[in-house]
Design an enzyme around this catalytic site. Structure first.
Site, short mmCIF file in Angstrom:
data_model
loop_
_atom_site.label_atom_id
_atom_site.label_comp_id
_atom_site.label_asym_id
_atom_site.label_seq_id
_atom_site.Cartn_x
_atom_site.Cartn_y
_atom_site.Cartn_z
N LYS A 89 16.95 -4.66 -12.69
CA LYS A 89 18.13 -4.12 -12.01
C LYS A 89 17.78 -3.07 -10.96
O LYS A 89 18.49 -2.90 -9.97
CB LYS A 89 19.09 -3.51 -13.04
CG LYS A 89 19.75 -4.55 -13.94
CD LYS A 89 20.76 -5.39 -13.16
CE LYS A 89 21.46 -6.40 -14.05
NZ LYS A 89 22.28 -7.35 -13.24
N GLU B 100 29.36 -0.68 -11.86
CA GLU B 100 29.79 -1.16 -13.16
C GLU B 100 28.54 -1.39 -14.00
O GLU B 100 27.45 -1.56 -13.45
CB GLU B 100 30.56 -2.48 -13.02
CG GLU B 100 29.68 -3.74 -12.95
CD GLU B 100 28.84 -3.86 -11.69
OE1 GLU B 100 29.12 -3.13 -10.72
OE2 GLU B 100 27.90 -4.68 -11.65
N SER C 269 13.20 -10.31 -18.01
CA SER C 269 14.04 -9.52 -17.11
C SER C 269 14.24 -8.08 -17.55
O SER C 269 14.48 -7.21 -16.72
CB SER C 269 15.39 -10.20 -16.94
OG SER C 269 15.98 -10.44 -18.20
#
Lengths: 411, 267
Positions: free
Chosen positions: A101, A123, A390
């Site tokens: 991210k 968010e 991830s």
């Protein structure tokens, strides 16, 4: 090196078009009040893309702050255990803040700063995007507020405190299902109200154009590094790529550079929850139909009246009723295969990976691992599979313990 | 000319401002919605905005956010709303505008909704999250049947966007009087008057102002320069508080009368 050294994706794949469409999907479906902000963002991003100073700053921070390139790791014991193709993990879990991210959050926060915005909102579902955004804001000195559903706050308490430590304000979202979708609704409402000085760092390849493009561009570093690393380690490209798909940013990040390599199989793994029945899963390609949610046309979990259905997944980051529009395009074109695994299968893979490799994966990532565990044993041993690791699973340990351990051990 | 256009023409001749109340269809019940429409007409309302219930009303303020999903608890569908309009058409010619999010329209089918709306007696549609850039087929479908497609303008709108919306919006232009989602505010932002005047230099289409207007005093102020005044959240909140008690229509009707009178300079 061989002809495989360079990606041919951009010669073969020309989306998004000028309207932000990926074939029939995507677009810009927002209240009028946001249209000027999206146009401003599109122009600012196009300029930043060509701006050597911006690019240099971003690349420098990716290297020195995020810790890129992340390793491409041969998972030897996992490979032996499965007895099929050789499995590599692209270690996004080793990026700063523990997931992919940060690649997008850092890029967008730098862009917002360049645009003169003073306040950042985002968010978050599992909390990873919230943590990444809060981190980037701390780094560049911008005010930061994160919207998070109260159901997710409950299951990701550690990440809530991390965001607060990083100086962000976490706004609990009580509406709807109190998960990711509702956090996005509230973030959009905030943006509608404060659009003048605020940038909304959308965390995945969804939302109105240009968000899916911006996020894809910032995440596609994953695939570019992977190409160079696998060529260096194996002297050839992989046979199969695998990633979990919530909104779909880690999957696009790994896959995009290889889209033009038509022999490479790509598999996206969605959250099958407890059953493919309304409200019990988040597998949009298994139970969804074409619709428009939160700015983009894509596949949506909805009833026949276009009302959005509740979703469920053990993984907060995959627990979302729609999926990035480019995934919808690749689904229809057949370039990427999509499948799902259940909560139980993901939890099993979570433990398997921890024990065999000493890597506790995020519950999101565990979905991709679970699917690998199903199909890799049938693949020839000379084939190569690359799985996007991830995110790391530290954030999930408390919740996983509740699900895995017998009650008496929790006392 | 449809009922919305005819109403604005009649009002212009009388030099009067349109009063446009918003209610969520089916909140608290479809029967009460029908009664409210008739009460509102008696109270002096000119056009009714019918909110189509939706699970994810991202442009709604607190009042409308609560109102929008409420009717879904008893599975209200677009077909039920159209059936109500059809029944109402036996009793009233008040113009009715559907106020909706795009996904329910898409699920119903754009062409089918246009045809069924026309057949039921609906006069126009406003889709909050559908800008003109994405609205080609929708404008064609509703326009071909003589139904208005209303688009929004906002304080953030640039001159280019004002030109674009002025060109596309039919029936009226809906000016969102403040940044932010709908909901009640104590004051009207000072920029509203100037923006309305600017929009009116670009188009002869009437300009109605809404979002955040909740009191007769505010309605009177808007009526000084707008062609129409929309009130939503304050009405929706009142309906939410009163629920399905038998005197809900009369009580809400009295509030609407105070707003309509103010908008028309009668109080």
């Amino acid at each position: 090196m061989s002809e495989y050294a360079a990606s041919s994706t951009t010669q073969k794949h020309h989306y998004p078009d000028k309207n932000g469409r990926y074939g029939d999907y995507g677009g810009r479906f927002v209240p009028e009040i946001l249209m000027p902000a999206l146009a401003e963002l599109e122009a600012a991003y196009a300029a930043a893309k060509e701006d050597p100073v911006f690019q240099e700053t971003y690349q420098h921070l990716l290297k020195q702050y995020v810790g890129r390139p992340t390793p491409l790791y041969f998972a030897e014991r996992f490979t032996e255990h499965l007895g099929g193709a050789r499995v590599y993990f692209k270690r996004e879990d080793l990026a700063h803040t523990g997931a992919h991210k940060i690649n997008n959050a850092l890029g967008q926060v730098l862009l917002a700063k360049k645009m003169g915005k003073t306040r950042i909102i985002a968010e978050t579902g599992a909390g990873q995007h919230g943590v990444a955004t809060a981190t980037a804001c701390a780094l560049v000195g911008l005010e930061c507020e994160i919207y998070m559903g109260t159901v997710d706050i409950e299951r990701q308490k550690l990440n809530v405190f991390r965001m607060q430590l990083l100086g962000a304000k976490v706004n609990p979202v009580e509406t709807g299902s109190k998960t990711l979708k509702d956090a996005i609704n509230d973030a959009l409402r905030d943006w509608v109200t404060n659009v003048g000085h605020t940038h909304y760092v959308l965390g995945t390849v969804h939302g109105p154009h240009p968000f899916p493009l911006i996020c894809r561009d910032f995440q596609s570093v994953i695939g570019r590094e992977t190409r160079a690393q696998i060529l260096e380690q194996e002297g050839r490209l992989p046979n199969t790529l695998m990633a979990c798909v919530g909104g779909g940013s880690n999957a696009i990040g790994l896959f995009f550079d290889f889209v033009g390599d038509e022999d490479i199989r790509m598999i996206g793994v969605e959250a099958g929850g407890t059953a493919i029945e309304p409200g019990k899963h988040a597998a949009r390609f298994a139970g969804g139909t074409v619709g428009m949610l939160q700015g983009a046309l894509s596949y949506v979990l909805q009833d026949e009246d276009g009302q959005i259905l509740g979703t469920h997944s053990v993984s907060a980051g995959l627990d979302y009723a729609s999926v990035g529009p480019e995934h919808a395009y690749f689904h229809d074109s057949g370039r990427i295969e999509y499948t799902y695994v259940t909560d139980d299968e993901a939890l099993e893979a979570f433990q398997l990976c921890s024990k065999l490799e000493g890597i506790i994966p995020a519950l999101e990532t565990a979905h991709a691992i679970a699917h690998a565990a199903k199909i890799v044993p049938d693949m020839p041993r000379d084939e190569i599979v690359i799985l996007n690791m991830s995110g790391r699973g530290d954030k999930d340990v408390t919740q996983a313990a509740k699900l895995i351990l017998p009650d008496e051990d929790l006392a | 000319m449809n009922r919305i256009e005819r109403r604005f023409q009649d009002l212009a001749e009388r030099n009067e401002t349109a009063f446009i109340p918003f209610i969520t269809a089916g909140d608290p019940t479809l029967a009460i919605t029908g009664e409210l429409v008739l009460e509102f007409e008696k109270a002096g309302a000119d056009i009714i905005e019918f909110g189509v219930p939706y699970t994810d009303p991202l442009a709604g303020g607190p009042g409308n956010q609560e109102g929008a999903p409420r009717p879904l608890e008893h599975h209200l569908r677009i077909a039920d709303i159209l059936a109500l309009v059809k029944t109402l058409r036996e009793k009233t010619e008040i113009p009715i505008l559907l106020f909706t999010y795009y996904n329910p329209v898409l699920a119903y089918g754009v062409d089918r909704l246009a045809a069924d709306s026309k057949e039921a007696g609906v006069d126009g549609i406003l889709c909050v999250d559908l800008p003109p850039e994405e609205a080609g087929a929708y404008e064609a479908a509703f326009g071909a049947l003589g139904l208005s497609t209303v688009f929004l303008l906002a304080p953030t709108s640039t001159d280019d966007r004002i030109d674009l919306i002025a060109e596309h919006s039919t029936g009226f232009v809906y000016y969102v009087s403040r940044t932010g989602t709908t909901g009640e505010r104590e004051t009207i932002e000072s920029s509203v008057k100037g923006m309305v005047a600017k929009i009116k230099t670009k188009t002869d289409t009437p300009v109605a102002v809404g979002f955040g207007i909740s009191t007769p005093a505010q309605a009177r102020e808007i009526a000084g320069y707008g062609d129409g005044v929309v009130v939503g959240s304050a009405i929706v909140r009142m309906i939410g508080e009163l629920g399905d008690s038998p005197d809900t229509p009369a009580k809400v009707g009295a509030f609407v009368k105070s707003l309509a009178d103010a908008a028309k300079g009668r109080a």
